[in-house]
Enzyme design. Structure first.
Site, PDB file in Angstrom:
ATOM      1  N   ASP A   7      -5.922  -3.193  13.495  1.00 48.39           N
ATOM      2  CA  ASP A   7      -6.979  -3.487  12.781  1.00 48.39           C
ATOM      3  C   ASP A   7      -6.796  -3.338  11.409  1.00 48.39           C
ATOM      4  O   ASP A   7      -7.424  -3.618  10.289  1.00 48.39           O
ATOM      5  CB  ASP A   7      -8.338  -3.104  13.276  1.00 48.39           C
ATOM      6  CG  ASP A   7      -8.533  -1.619  13.438  1.00 48.39           C
ATOM      7  OD1 ASP A   7      -7.547  -1.036  13.002  1.00 48.39           O
ATOM      8  OD2 ASP A   7      -9.486  -1.218  13.737  1.00 48.39           O
ATOM      9  N   SER A   8      -5.560  -2.471  11.107  1.00 52.26           N
ATOM     10  CA  SER A   8      -5.174  -2.423   9.713  1.00 52.26           C
ATOM     11  C   SER A   8      -5.089  -3.812   8.928  1.00 52.26           C
ATOM     12  O   SER A   8      -4.803  -3.730   7.730  1.00 52.26           O
ATOM     13  CB  SER A   8      -3.779  -1.581   9.469  1.00 52.26           C
ATOM     14  OG  SER A   8      -2.795  -2.080  10.585  1.00 52.26           O
ATOM     15  N   ASP A  60      -5.715  -4.262  18.841  1.00 52.37           N
ATOM     16  CA  ASP A  60      -6.696  -3.159  18.616  1.00 52.37           C
ATOM     17  C   ASP A  60      -8.250  -3.708  18.951  1.00 52.37           C
ATOM     18  O   ASP A  60      -8.605  -4.877  18.649  1.00 52.37           O
ATOM     19  CB  ASP A  60      -6.885  -2.736  17.306  1.00 52.37           C
ATOM     20  CG  ASP A  60      -6.041  -1.446  16.592  1.00 52.37           C
ATOM     21  OD1 ASP A  60      -5.926  -0.668  17.703  1.00 52.37           O
ATOM     22  OD2 ASP A  60      -5.812  -1.369  15.460  1.00 52.37           O
ATOM     23  N   LYS A  67      -5.926  -1.147  22.480  1.00 54.65           N
ATOM     24  CA  LYS A  67      -6.307   0.162  21.858  1.00 54.65           C
ATOM     25  C   LYS A  67      -7.748   0.461  21.410  1.00 54.65           C
ATOM     26  O   LYS A  67      -8.258  -0.632  20.927  1.00 54.65           O
ATOM     27  CB  LYS A  67      -5.295   0.398  20.792  1.00 54.65           C
ATOM     28  CG  LYS A  67      -5.336   1.836  20.104  1.00 54.65           C
ATOM     29  CD  LYS A  67      -3.985   2.027  19.445  1.00 54.65           C
ATOM     30  CE  LYS A  67      -4.280   1.276  17.818  1.00 54.65           C
ATOM     31  NZ  LYS A  67      -5.313   2.101  17.277  1.00 54.65           N
ATOM     32  N   GLU A 102     -10.153   3.679  19.643  1.00 58.83           N
ATOM     33  CA  GLU A 102     -10.337   4.903  18.887  1.00 58.83           C
ATOM     34  C   GLU A 102     -11.571   5.750  19.469  1.00 58.83           C
ATOM     35  O   GLU A 102     -12.540   5.372  19.828  1.00 58.83           O
ATOM     36  CB  GLU A 102     -10.342   4.922  17.238  1.00 58.83           C
ATOM     37  CG  GLU A 102      -9.540   3.872  16.725  1.00 58.83           C
ATOM     38  CD  GLU A 102      -9.566   3.669  15.321  1.00 58.83           C
ATOM     39  OE1 GLU A 102     -10.338   4.142  14.660  1.00 58.83           O
ATOM     40  OE2 GLU A 102      -9.038   2.933  14.747  1.00 58.83           O
ATOM     41  N   GLU A 118      -2.834  10.120  15.130  1.00 61.18           N
ATOM     42  CA  GLU A 118      -2.808  10.044  13.493  1.00 61.18           C
ATOM     43  C   GLU A 118      -3.036  11.076  12.678  1.00 61.18           C
ATOM     44  O   GLU A 118      -4.225  11.602  13.063  1.00 61.18           O
ATOM     45  CB  GLU A 118      -3.400   8.818  13.294  1.00 61.18           C
ATOM     46  CG  GLU A 118      -3.327   8.276  11.790  1.00 61.18           C
ATOM     47  CD  GLU A 118      -4.035   7.038  11.575  1.00 61.18           C
ATOM     48  OE1 GLU A 118      -4.378   6.145  12.363  1.00 61.18           O
ATOM     49  OE2 GLU A 118      -3.926   6.216  10.352  1.00 61.18           O
TER      50      GLU A 118
HETATM   51  O1  KIV Z   1      -4.674  -0.358  12.912  1.00 62.87           O
HETATM   52  C1  KIV Z   1      -3.413   0.226  12.715  1.00 62.87           C
HETATM   53  O2  KIV Z   1      -2.349  -0.491  12.127  1.00 62.87           O
HETATM   54  C2  KIV Z   1      -3.134   1.261  13.830  1.00 62.87           C
HETATM   55  C3  KIV Z   1      -2.038   2.083  13.385  1.00 62.87           C
HETATM   56  C4  KIV Z   1      -1.983   2.844  12.116  1.00 62.87           C
HETATM   57  C5  KIV Z   1      -1.548   3.345  14.537  1.00 62.87           C
HETATM   58  O3  KIV Z   1      -3.933   1.626  14.228  1.00 62.87           O
END
Ligand code: KIV
Length: 294
Positions: A69-70, A112, A141, A143, A210
């Site tokens: 989600d970056s 994500d 994924k 968090e 992280e």
């Molecule tokens: O969203 C993302 O790119 C991430 C990585 C930084 C692990 O979660």
């Protein structure tokens, strides 16, 4: 049918077997990743948001692609990942999955679950995860600490592989007070360790760590035998490494995080930079703990 002619103009020796085609690479899978983890072979991961970069990273031998989600910051110009929606994640997951499909890629595809798509209930998480799996993800994924264990168990029991994410969790940046190192005090480290063990017990097959101290990440990596740790700003002792693709290519709007290495600066092009990243993770020359560990 054409007859092959050698450079000298003679027919090749008919008794020689034809040259064998390059052996096809085997697709990455949970058992293969678990085997790499058990053998101590470093796992390589990069973020990917579109078809072309996904295909290039796969060709370079990157084993896991994360539709992170970056993308909120990298592609959408947002200030944090909080504004990224499930529909946006679905779109980019489809793009990456298509890119891999086009080149018969072998990478393991992780997507994500964005902010607000899994916090309400485990049923909400299952619905959101279904969207991403149907878009082409192999794993989702999410968090968060111990409170995510119930959700991870619910998904894993239903056949959805889950990667957990501890330490600096960008979706909760406002609660954390900024993008800062986590698990520094003895108490914070002990709590992070408890959460990691809970998430492994719940069935998380991978755990992104992280921005946590290298010593803590190393100790957790040894303790978590059923869950491969993937570090970002967490030192070199984790089972694998992940970076944001644009960061490692030296493409960013602001200053890159301190732990990032610009692989493009030392390579002749994007394909070479991706290969250099894979080599450096495999031979443990990245990350360099003297420069990048807390
Ligand atoms: O969203 C993302 O790119 C991430 C990585 C930084 C692990 O979660």
């Amino acid at each position: 049918m054409s007859i092959a002619i050698t450079p000298e103009g003679t027919r090749p020796d008919a008794t020689l077997p034809p040259p064998s085609p390059p052996s096809p690479r085997k697709p990455l899978s949970l058992p293969r990743l678990a085997d790499m983890h058990a053998r101590g072979e470093k796992i390589t991961m990069l973020t990917a948001y579109d078809a072309t970069f996904a295909a290039m990273a796969d060709a370079a031998g990157v084993e896991c692609l994360l539709v992170g989600d970056s993308l909120g910051m990298v592609c959408q110009g947002l200030h944090s990942t909080v504004g990224v929606t499930l529909d946006t994640m679905r779109y980019h997951t489809e793009c990456v999955a298509r890119g891999l499909h086009r080149v018969q890629g072998t990478a393991w595809l992780i997507a994500d679950l964005p902010f607000g798509s899994y916090q309400e209930s485990r049923e909400q998480a299952l619905r959101s995860a279904t969207v991403l799996m149907q878009a082409g993800a192999h794993m989702v994924k999410l968090e968060g600490g111990g409170w995510t264990a119930e959700t991870i168990r619910f998904l894993a029991e239903r056949g959805i592989p889950v990667c957990a994410h501890l330490g600096l969790t960008p979706q909760t940046v406002h609660a954390l007070g900024g993008y800062r190192v986590q698990g520094r005090s003895e108490e914070a480290a002990a709590q992070l360790r408890l959460h990691a063990l809970e998430l492994q017990d719940a069935g998380a097959a991978m755990l992104v760590l992280e921005m946590v101290p290298a010593a803590l990440a190393g100790a957790l990596t040894l303790e978590l035998s059923r869950c491969a740790t993937i570090g970002i700003g967490a030192g070199k002792a984790t089972a694998g490494q992940v970076l944001v693709l644009h960061d490692m290519l030296g493409i960013h709007l602001g200053k890159p995080p301190k732990f990032v290495r610009n692989f493009m600066a030392e390579s002749g092009g994007i394909a070479q930079a991706l290969q250099a990243y894979v080599r450096a993770v495999k031979d443990r020359s990245f990350p360099d703990d003297r420069l990048h560990a807390w």
